[in-house]
Design an enzyme around this catalytic site. Structure first.
Site, mmCIF file in Angstrom:
data_model
loop_
_atom_site.group_PDB
_atom_site.id
_atom_site.type_symbol
_atom_site.label_atom_id
_atom_site.label_comp_id
_atom_site.label_asym_id
_atom_site.label_seq_id
_atom_site.Cartn_x
_atom_site.Cartn_y
_atom_site.Cartn_z
ATOM 1 N N CYS A 3 58.112 40.554 30.908
ATOM 2 C CA CYS A 3 56.935 41.412 30.811
ATOM 3 C C CYS A 3 57.001 42.505 31.880
ATOM 4 C CB CYS A 3 55.652 40.603 30.968
ATOM 5 S SG CYS A 3 54.164 41.638 30.825
ATOM 6 N N CYS A 56 53.683 43.323 33.758
ATOM 7 C CA CYS A 56 53.338 42.330 34.779
ATOM 8 C C CYS A 56 54.272 42.438 35.981
ATOM 9 C CB CYS A 56 53.379 40.914 34.200
ATOM 10 S SG CYS A 56 52.065 40.604 32.988
#
Length: 178
Positions: free
Chosen positions: A131, A134
């Site tokens: 991700c 993130c």
């Protein structure tokens, strides 16, 4: 089971992982709590039971039971966040980023004590789960809280070795064709 037991089980095709597994349990930049938390969190995220058992065996000698529970809680929460925020990032529609996530994330809170540790575990899990949104967010928080690039690199290096080890173990596991 521990990491040494797991190293012995790796096939010849994963010889580099055998060596890398020996090295990830040493760091000049991470505390013992940070290091073993990263190991356990990424093993949890990598979803290989044999690897998770080895990481739990190692972590049990280095982390308190409360820390083990916290690491698993952070790993679980980050796995949820990684799916959600990877979607928000990849869908390419800015409207989704303006909407409230409405996801409970208390495992990532807890005030400033242990903040860097939780963020290191979070960035490591985010690296395993791929991700980018993130990863960027946790890297920024880590640097704001005084984490060095070397600390962040060590956390992600652990994630890389754990993910590759899980892949090697999964690839060598017998197929259950029914």
């Amino acid at each position: 089971m521990n990491i040494e037991d797991l190293r012995a089980r790796l096939p010849e095709t994963a010889k580099d992982m055998r060596l890398n597994l020996s090295n990830i349990v040493r760091s000049e930049h991470l505390t013992e709590r940070q290091l073993y938390g990263c190991l356990l969190a990424t093993a949890f995220a990598a979803r290989n039971r044999e690897l998770l058992a080895a990481a739990e065996g190692e972590a049990a000698t280095k982390l308190s039971p409360e820390d083990v529970a916290l690491v698993k809680s952070v790993a679980t929460t980050m796995s949820m966040n990684n799916v959600y925020y990877r979607f928000v990032h990849l869908v390419g529609n800015e409207q989704y980023s303006q909407m409230p996530a409405r996801l409970r994330m208390q495992a990532l809170g807890g005030g400033s004590e242990g903040k860097v540790d939780r963020e290191l575990w979070s960035i490591a899990v985010s690296a395993v789960n791929g991700c980018g949104m993130c990863i960027t967010s946790h890297e920024q928080v880590l640097t704001q809280h005084g984490a060095t690039r070397e600390m962040i690199q060590d956390a992600v290096r652990i994630a890389a070795v754990v993910a590759a080890t899980a892949a090697a173990l999964d690839a060598e596991a017998p197929l259950n064709v029914g």
